[in-house]
Write a protein that holds these residues in place. Structure first.
Motif, PDB file in Angstrom:
ATOM      1  N   GLY A 103      45.975  33.014  32.317  1.00 52.50           N
ATOM      2  CA  GLY A 103      46.610  31.842  32.757  1.00 52.50           C
ATOM      3  C   GLY A 103      46.248  31.329  34.034  1.00 52.50           C
ATOM      4  O   GLY A 103      46.293  30.042  34.216  1.00 52.50           O
ATOM      5  N   LEU A 104      46.209  31.927  34.832  1.00 57.46           N
ATOM      6  CA  LEU A 104      45.813  31.423  36.343  1.00 57.46           C
ATOM      7  C   LEU A 104      44.333  30.834  36.161  1.00 57.46           C
ATOM      8  O   LEU A 104      44.127  29.830  37.045  1.00 57.46           O
ATOM      9  CB  LEU A 104      45.992  32.716  37.437  1.00 57.46           C
ATOM     10  CG  LEU A 104      47.174  33.354  37.618  1.00 57.46           C
ATOM     11  CD1 LEU A 104      47.248  34.054  38.769  1.00 57.46           C
ATOM     12  CD2 LEU A 104      48.282  32.406  37.653  1.00 57.46           C
ATOM     13  N   ALA A 105      43.575  31.413  35.510  1.00 61.23           N
ATOM     14  CA  ALA A 105      42.030  30.979  35.478  1.00 61.23           C
ATOM     15  C   ALA A 105      42.352  29.426  34.740  1.00 61.23           C
ATOM     16  O   ALA A 105      41.574  28.457  35.415  1.00 61.23           O
ATOM     17  CB  ALA A 105      41.316  31.697  34.909  1.00 61.23           C
ATOM     18  N   PHE A 109      43.057  28.089  39.472  1.00 64.27           N
ATOM     19  CA  PHE A 109      43.002  28.863  40.607  1.00 64.27           C
ATOM     20  C   PHE A 109      41.663  29.758  40.585  1.00 64.27           C
ATOM     21  O   PHE A 109      41.116  30.173  39.620  1.00 64.27           O
ATOM     22  CB  PHE A 109      44.042  29.908  40.634  1.00 64.27           C
ATOM     23  CG  PHE A 109      45.508  29.277  40.835  1.00 64.27           C
ATOM     24  CD1 PHE A 109      45.667  29.058  42.122  1.00 64.27           C
ATOM     25  CD2 PHE A 109      46.277  28.987  39.815  1.00 64.27           C
ATOM     26  CE1 PHE A 109      46.969  28.660  42.689  1.00 64.27           C
ATOM     27  CE2 PHE A 109      47.450  28.535  40.231  1.00 64.27           C
ATOM     28  CZ  PHE A 109      47.791  28.080  41.407  1.00 64.27           C
ATOM     29  N   ASN A 110      41.130  29.968  41.876  1.00 61.89           N
ATOM     30  CA  ASN A 110      40.103  30.675  42.026  1.00 61.89           C
ATOM     31  C   ASN A 110      40.476  32.161  42.159  1.00 61.89           C
ATOM     32  O   ASN A 110      41.034  32.586  43.073  1.00 61.89           O
ATOM     33  CB  ASN A 110      39.200  30.232  43.396  1.00 61.89           C
ATOM     34  CG  ASN A 110      37.864  31.094  43.476  1.00 61.89           C
ATOM     35  OD1 ASN A 110      37.504  31.664  42.568  1.00 61.89           O
ATOM     36  ND2 ASN A 110      37.580  30.981  44.944  1.00 61.89           N
ATOM     37  N   ILE A 111      40.221  32.779  41.105  1.00 58.12           N
ATOM     38  CA  ILE A 111      40.504  34.422  41.109  1.00 58.12           C
ATOM     39  C   ILE A 111      39.516  35.330  40.961  1.00 58.12           C
ATOM     40  O   ILE A 111      38.435  34.840  40.788  1.00 58.12           O
ATOM     41  CB  ILE A 111      41.676  34.455  39.616  1.00 58.12           C
ATOM     42  CG1 ILE A 111      40.879  34.029  38.484  1.00 58.12           C
ATOM     43  CG2 ILE A 111      42.911  33.592  39.710  1.00 58.12           C
ATOM     44  CD1 ILE A 111      41.714  34.490  37.298  1.00 58.12           C
ATOM     45  N   GLY A 112      39.968  36.664  40.877  1.00 66.06           N
ATOM     46  CA  GLY A 112      38.802  37.750  40.798  1.00 66.06           C
ATOM     47  C   GLY A 112      38.217  37.693  39.495  1.00 66.06           C
ATOM     48  O   GLY A 112      38.632  36.803  38.548  1.00 66.06           O
ATOM     49  N   PRO A 113      37.005  38.221  39.264  1.00 61.88           N
ATOM     50  CA  PRO A 113      36.134  38.015  38.341  1.00 61.88           C
ATOM     51  C   PRO A 113      36.470  38.909  36.792  1.00 61.88           C
ATOM     52  O   PRO A 113      35.980  38.526  35.886  1.00 61.88           O
ATOM     53  CB  PRO A 113      34.733  38.568  38.883  1.00 61.88           C
ATOM     54  CG  PRO A 113      35.383  39.490  39.903  1.00 61.88           C
ATOM     55  CD  PRO A 113      36.581  39.117  40.470  1.00 61.88           C
ATOM     56  N   VAL A 163      45.189  41.104  40.070  1.00 58.28           N
ATOM     57  CA  VAL A 163      44.989  39.813  39.707  1.00 58.28           C
ATOM     58  C   VAL A 163      45.249  38.758  41.216  1.00 58.28           C
ATOM     59  O   VAL A 163      46.614  38.466  41.655  1.00 58.28           O
ATOM     60  CB  VAL A 163      45.739  38.758  38.606  1.00 58.28           C
ATOM     61  CG1 VAL A 163      45.294  37.447  38.513  1.00 58.28           C
ATOM     62  CG2 VAL A 163      45.665  39.649  37.217  1.00 58.28           C
ATOM     63  N   SER A 164      44.274  38.255  41.811  1.00 63.08           N
ATOM     64  CA  SER A 164      44.354  37.940  43.146  1.00 63.08           C
ATOM     65  C   SER A 164      43.733  36.378  42.989  1.00 63.08           C
ATOM     66  O   SER A 164      42.809  36.187  42.629  1.00 63.08           O
ATOM     67  CB  SER A 164      43.652  38.435  43.960  1.00 63.08           C
ATOM     68  OG  SER A 164      44.029  39.752  44.435  1.00 63.08           O
TER      69      SER A 164
END
Length: 411
Positions: free
Chosen positions: A311-313, A317-321, A327-328
């Motif tokens: 959802g954030l991706a 948003f630039n998030i962890g891989p 989830v940052s």
């Protein structure tokens, strides 16, 4: 010069936070309603920053075990296990942990931080070498200092750099002990453990893995990354905590290494800290039982983590891989991170702000943690709050992400 002048920059930062009316370091929940909700004043808050991965803090069997132990054995032990003796339940929990991991030995600490502090300082003396992943948790770095070992860092998750560091130390006396983590607590990424094991074998080193954030999350039975990667036999020591998936407090180490029990007198944090109270030992023992016999919890956690991460991706948003319970969202700078965090809280969503030096590469992070107890609607609501806040601050575009089920149908 006044005693606290050395903290002038930190004091200034705190003062600026207080001026905004919100300070992430001083949030106080008036009532915690469940693993996923709490009250601040009259406002209901959705919890996405508690590390309560399996949601076991309100499990009825866990609570009843803690209450029964308190009634039967009292509120606390009032001293260390060396000074005041072990309760039978301490030894029982250690046996359960060793059995869960298929190991001969288990050792319980009063916090997860202490587990790293106690194990690493005892394993590596001043003539030995600790080779640490550069993104290691603060407790790992502090444990390495306490033992006065020679410390070498290698680039995060880089087997080639680890190999190079050990090559340089090949002719240097002393034991070489590699320390990595299962899931890293800031960006939620996992270690390339099979590759690290190959390097460990090549140079005859020892390997310690901190499974704090991967216990109850990864592996067929929830033992962590070493189980998921199929390399448990090559891991010499597993360290972990009770404060994530097991919903309590405390830490542990398990191992097959002969002579393991000497650590009980060689580890100063173990020797000189009061032991866990009976209520915590009983609660953690029951939580471990729940972990072992309710695999659906782990599957629900992973489903929720993937849904939130996706959802954030999709919002941009630039998030962890990797999709994990951590989830940052990477923020442009600390000021933006604080503002974003405060707006989320105003909207009823609690997350964490993570800043240097606790974060890798000096990143400012909005860090969320997902629980098996989160409902699908709570996951989607959190994503929506992130979307509205991100758009209002100009951090993402106006186009909304499609719900996960719509993306699947479109593929």
């Amino acid at each position: 010069m006044a005693l606290f002048d050395k903290y002038a920059a930190l004091i200034g930062q705190f003062a600026s936070l207080e001026a905004t009316g919100y300070n992430p370091f001083n949030v106080s929940f008036d009532t915690v309603l469940s693993p996923t909700e709490a009250m601040i004043g009259a406002r209901r808050i959705l919890l996405f920053g508690t590390n309560n991965y399996l949601g076991l803090t309100y499990d009825r069997a866990v609570i009843e075990a803690a209450a029964e132990a308190t009634q039967r054995l009292g509120a606390g032990t009032t001293g260390s296990r060396v000074a005041n003796g072990s309760y039978g339940t301490h030894r029982q929990l250690e046996r359960h942990l060793a059995d869960f991991y298929g190991r001969k030995h288990g050792m319980v600490f009063s916090t997860g931080y202490q587990a790293n502090l106690g194990i690493l300082s005892a394993l590596a003396g001043k003539d030995d070498h600790l080779i640490l992943d550069a993104d290691s948790h603060a407790s790992i770095y502090d444990g390495s200092r306490l033992g006065h070992a020679q410390v070498t860092r290698f680039r995060h998750n880089d087997p080639a750099d680890l190999d190079n560091r050990l090559r340089r130390l090949a002719d240097t006396p002393g034991d070489k002990i590699i320390v990595v983590e299962g899931i890293y607590s800031m960006l939620g990424d996992t270690a390339p453990l099979r590759e690290f094991v190959e390097v460990k074998r090549k140079w005859g080193a020892y390997l310690v893995i901190d499974e704090a954030h991967s216990l109850g999350v990864l592996g067929r039975t929830g033992r962590g990354l070493a189980e998921a990667a199929g390399v448990e036999a090559d891991v010499d020591f597993v360290v972990g905590t009770f404060s994530k998936s097991l919903g309590g407090i405390g830490g542990f180490c398990v191992s097959d290494m002969d002579g393991f029990d000497i650590l009980r007198v060689a580890s100063r944090p173990y020797m000189f800290t009061a032991s866990l109270p009976p209520s915590v030992v009983a609660a953690v023992t029951e939580a471990l039982n729940q972990l072992r016999h309710r695999p659906a919890l782990r599957q629900q956690l992973l489903d929720n983590a993937r849904r939130f991460h996706a959802g954030l991706a999709d919002l941009g948003f630039n998030i962890g891989p990797e999709a994990s319970p951590v989830v940052s969202a990477i923020m442009p700078d600390p000021a933006t991170a604080f503002t974003f965090w405060s707006k989320l809280l105003e909207a009823g969503l609690y997350t964490n702000v993570s800043l240097p030096p606790a974060t890798p590469k000096g990143l400012a992070l909005l860090r969320s943690s997902v629980s098996a107890a989160h409902s699908r609607s709570q996951i989607d609501h959190a994503v929506q709050v992130f979307a509205e806040t991100g758009r209002a601050m100009g951090l993402i575009g106006d186009q909304a992400a499609a719900p996960p089920e719509m993306r699947v149908a479109a593929q």
